[in-house]
Design a protein around this motif. Structure first.
Motif: not given
Length: 613
Positions: A196-200, A211-217
């Motif tokens: 799976a592609p990395h989620p944003k 994941p690289p360049g992602a944010v977590r809510l």
């Protein structure tokens, strides 16, 4: 009680605008003395968010920017500062845009004043809900804030963001600019698929690496039940909580609340720890703890307090336990998962007879503020495309009224703001009654936004055909017996007011129109057929009553039967109200009618001599 804004004015020219804002949004109107604006702003800047929802400055933006400049620290911690022009025509969010709530406060100001919102953030202008804005609205915590500019840039470039959510959160009311993917379960832990592609964007309470360049809510969904020995230090309580979260693989940002027993309500270390973590400390009553089914890990509280335990039962009052309790430093901790509840709503919006120019300002605001549009396909397609942009749109066919209302209510129960579109006015042959009826089975709040009906648009087109009143009847017998429709027609004919006939459905239309011709046989003047009213191709024709037939009307036609006092001058209908200026014309008209009646009588009954007069 929720926090309210402070409204500042710099001169008497802004008083009226400030008063209008205060009457709608609440809050105090403050007028700093000359040279004291910076001092007042400084004191407001330091107030906790629970006590002040934001600052609204009425006046020139440059003045407020100069005063606030030295106070700016971080967009997540700066309070919202919104500037409103003194005449109330322009609103500009200055600070605290998304995470601080500045954009939403500015939008509320613009709505209260019917003003132009000068949003400068690109995602706001594009109608896209950026992750930080979503985070603020839902009360989530943002992690990976340093990646936010790149994530928001990707949203602007692509118009959509891949989002991965824990299974517990897949049914949250995500805006359409998020492509939601479930996370996979591996060995009891949530992880993305290998290919799976990395989620944003991640929506998770778990402390997995980003994941690289992602944010977590992070949803505030974990409740900690806490027990402790007497005199425990606040630092020990905090560290015990951290250890419990680490052991479970959860981020401490997900902590929503601590709960304990009445005996620990005033334990200084426990109270201070909750304050340090910025969460409330709730006291669970003995009754609710004893009512829990259990079972719980054996505890000394059973012997000394006659309770099933402390940490686990207190956590279980909020939701299912995530794991058995942990103990360290004289503190016991148990964690539970509290369900997230979002309050949605349904606005039943009258969209008018057709063209968007007939939409009221309130209807437009309801549509623009909705996250989901539900309705008959024709009504949805009549809404300007720009108003539908970046919304979920659910189209239905004619005859699916109950299905569309139930969908609207179901979506609102999940937390969406839903606009249920109803042509014309939703109370008149519209969706308001059905929605209120079905909503009684739910907890969904329903608001009805009135609209302009077809007969109102037709009335303006025809002149003034119902000054004395109006009777509206639907010729459709799909939802009511034909005998009831006949009874309404007979009553309308006796009443003598102008009658508007809606919904001439094809089924048995000849029989229905024959009944109309018979019941209104005494009608003087023509019947008016108004077609596609409120739309660019609208038209009307005047025909004799006896010519009223299925060949003349269809479902796009409104049939107008002029009332007893209505005159047709060949181009328009005029209902006479009885004003002084009308009385002479009325008497003259009555004499003409009497003369015409005498002539017709003599024509129909020849004299004894057999000669016409």
């Amino acid at each position: 009680m929720s926090a309210l804004p402070a409204i500042l004015i710099l001169s008497s020219r802004g008083e009226e605008t400030a008063r209008r804002l205060a009457s709608t949004l609440g809050g105090d109107v403050l007028s700093p003395a000359p040279g004291e604006l910076k001092t007042l702003l400084t004191s407001l800047w330091e107030r906790p968010r629970t006590a002040l929802s934001g600052i609204i400055g009425v006046g020139a933006a440059a003045i407020y920017l100069r005063a606030a400049g030295p106070l700016l620290r971080d967009k997540a911690s700066d309070p919202p500062l919104v500037c409103v022009s003194e005449d109330g025509h322009m609103v500009v969010p200055l600070t605290g845009g998304h995470l601080g709530g500045g954009f939403d406060l500015a939008r509320s100001c613009a709505k209260a004043l019917d003003a132009t919102l000068a949003a400068t953030c690109s995602s706001d202008r594009a109608g896209l809900t950026a992750p930080d804005l979503l985070c603020r609205r839902w009360g989530f915590v943002l992690e990976g804030k340093e990646h936010l500019p790149a994530v928001n840039g990707a949203l602007l470039d692509e118009g959509i963001l891949p989002l991965r959510a824990d299974p517990e959160f897949l049914r949250l009311p995500f805006p359409p600019c998020y492509r939601v993917e479930p996370a996979e379960e591996k060995d009891g832990e949530t992880a993305p698929g290998e290919d799976a592609p990395h989620p944003k964007v991640l929506v998770s309470f778990r402390n997995a690496p980003l994941p690289p360049g992602a944010v977590r809510l992070v949803p505030p969904c974990i409740v900690a039940g806490v027990g402790c020995r007497k005199g425990v230090a606040a630092e020990d309580v905090v560290e015990a909580l951290r250890a419990s979260f680490r052991e479970g693989g959860y981020t401490l940002s997900a902590l929503a609340e601590c709960r304990t027993i009445p005996e620990k309500e005033f334990e200084p270390g426990l109270v201070e720890a909750a304050n340090l973590l910025g969460v409330p400390l709730r006291i669970c009553s003995r009754e609710e703890l004893l009512a829990l089914p259990g079972p719980f890990t054996p505890s000394v509280a059973e012997r000394h307090l006659d309770l099933p335990g402390v940490a686990e039962p207190c956590a279980a009052t909020a939701g299912p336990l995530l794991a058995p309790r942990t103990s360290s430093r004289g503190v016991t901790v148990a964690l539970s998962l509290r369900p997230l509840r979002f309050q949605g709503r349904v606005d039943v919006v009258g969209t008018g007879p057709g063209d968007a120019r007939f939409l009221t300002a309130e209807a437009r605001a309801a549509i623009e503020g909705a996250e989901v549009l539900v309705g008959y396909a024709l009504y949805i397609d009549q809404i300007p495309e720009a108003w539908r942009r970046n919304k979920w749109v659910k189209r239905f066919s004619m005859g699916e009224e109950e299905e569309r209302v139930r969908l609207a209510l179901n979506l609102a129960e999940r937390g969406y703001a839903v606009a249920l579109l109803s042509g014309g006015d939703p109370v008149l042959f519209g969706m308001a009654g059905l929605t209120h009826s079905l909503a009684a089975e739910t907890s969904v709040p329903v608001r009805v936004i009135p609209g302009i009906s077809a007969i109102q648009a037709a009335g303006a087109l025809l002149g003034a055909p119902y000054t004395n009143g109006l009777t509206c009847i639907s010729l459709s017998d799909y939802l009511q017996p034909w005998e009831e429709v006949l009874q309404a027609l007979r009553g309308a004919a006796l009443g003598g007011l102008t009658v508007a006939l809606y919904n001439p459905v094809r089924r048995d239309l000849e029989t229905k129109l024959a009944a109309v011709r018979e019941i209104f046989a005494s009608l003087e003047g023509p019947v008016l057929l108004v077609r596609d009213v409120g739309r660019p191709e609208e038209s009307f024709r005047a025909i004799p009553l006896e010519a009223l037939s299925p060949a003349e009307v269809d479902m796009r036609t409104l049939v107008v039967l002029p009332g007893r006092n209505v005159l047709w001058n060949g181009t328009r209908l005029l209902d006479r109200r009885g004003y002084r200026s009308e009385r002479g014309r009325n008497e003259s008209t009555e004499r003409v009618r009497e003369d015409e009646a005498v002539v017709r009588s003599r024509q129909e009954s020849p004299s004894e001599e057999g000669a016409a007069p």
